[in-house]
Design a protein around this motif. Sequence first.
Motif, PDB file in Angstrom:
ATOM      1  N   HIS A 113      38.874  41.528  46.794  1.00  0.00           N
ATOM      2  CA  HIS A 113      40.026  41.334  45.903  1.00  0.00           C
ATOM      3  C   HIS A 113      40.424  42.674  45.322  1.00  0.00           C
ATOM      4  O   HIS A 113      39.571  43.456  44.899  1.00  0.00           O
TER       5      HIS A 113
ATOM      6  N   LYS B 186      46.453  42.831  46.128  1.00  0.00           N
ATOM      7  CA  LYS B 186      46.203  41.580  46.832  1.00  0.00           C
ATOM      8  C   LYS B 186      46.377  40.391  45.885  1.00  0.00           C
ATOM      9  O   LYS B 186      46.949  39.369  46.274  1.00  0.00           O
TER      10      LYS B 186
ATOM     11  N   ARG C 143      50.077  39.865  45.446  1.00  0.00           N
ATOM     12  CA  ARG C 143      50.620  39.337  46.703  1.00  0.00           C
ATOM     13  C   ARG C 143      50.276  37.872  46.869  1.00  0.00           C
ATOM     14  O   ARG C 143      51.130  37.043  47.215  1.00  0.00           O
ATOM     15  N   ARG C 144      49.030  37.515  46.626  1.00  0.00           N
ATOM     16  CA  ARG C 144      48.606  36.123  46.814  1.00  0.00           C
ATOM     17  C   ARG C 144      49.291  35.186  45.822  1.00  0.00           C
ATOM     18  O   ARG C 144      49.676  34.085  46.180  1.00  0.00           O
TER      19      ARG C 144
ATOM     20  N   SER D 235      43.844  34.769  51.584  1.00  0.00           N
ATOM     21  CA  SER D 235      42.919  35.706  50.934  1.00  0.00           C
ATOM     22  C   SER D 235      41.835  36.226  51.863  1.00  0.00           C
ATOM     23  O   SER D 235      41.045  37.076  51.477  1.00  0.00           O
TER      24      SER D 235
ATOM     25  N   THR E 132      42.641  41.463  53.918  1.00  0.00           N
ATOM     26  CA  THR E 132      42.942  42.534  52.971  1.00  0.00           C
ATOM     27  C   THR E 132      43.683  43.601  53.763  1.00  0.00           C
ATOM     28  O   THR E 132      43.150  44.146  54.725  1.00  0.00           O
TER      29      THR E 132
ATOM     30  N   ASP F 234      47.038  46.536  50.265  1.00  0.00           N
ATOM     31  CA  ASP F 234      46.237  45.959  49.186  1.00  0.00           C
ATOM     32  C   ASP F 234      45.289  46.984  48.571  1.00  0.00           C
ATOM     33  O   ASP F 234      44.875  46.844  47.418  1.00  0.00           O
TER      34      ASP F 234
ATOM     35  N   TYR G   5      43.014  34.556  41.733  1.00  0.00           N
ATOM     36  CA  TYR G   5      43.151  35.891  42.331  1.00  0.00           C
ATOM     37  C   TYR G   5      43.097  36.985  41.271  1.00  0.00           C
ATOM     38  O   TYR G   5      42.470  38.024  41.480  1.00  0.00           O
TER      39      TYR G   5
END
Length: 157
Positions: free
Chosen positions: A47, A51, A54-55, A84, A87, A91, A149
């Motif tokens: 993570h 990212k 984005r998620r 997820s 990556t 990210d 996230y």
Amino acid sequence: MTEHPQHEHPRQAPAQAVTGMVDHVLALAETWTVWDGRPAHVDDRLHTPHKAIRRVADHLIDHLAELEARLAGETPLPDHWHASTTTTAADLAPFTQEDLDEARSRLTRLARIWANRLDALTEHRLDHSPGEGWTFRELALHLEESTYYADAIGDLS
């Protein structure tokens, strides 16, 4: 989708569930400009700040497209997100003040689109939604789980 999300407050205003989730994510993101570039390892996944943003955005877009398709009497398009498990090189980039500004604009606008759409639906439509899948109320409450996230990165202050 066959399972229904379990929530402690099933009658929570759906718009508040979405806007509250985005507020939570952005409050954490405000601390990420000091991120040291090392991904967090949570639940066998990597993570990063980018990212997480984005998620959250992808999740909002995916379910908004589902809601709108179902309201139009269409079958929602299947999603093809890498989710997820992936990556990307992007990210791993540093998370700057400009990235935070962009994330704030993007996620706040998406949350407002959701809130406006949900607020325009009757209670009956929220709980007896057309098409297959979760009700629109359940979709909104499911989106609350997107805090996962951001929580994986946490508060870096």
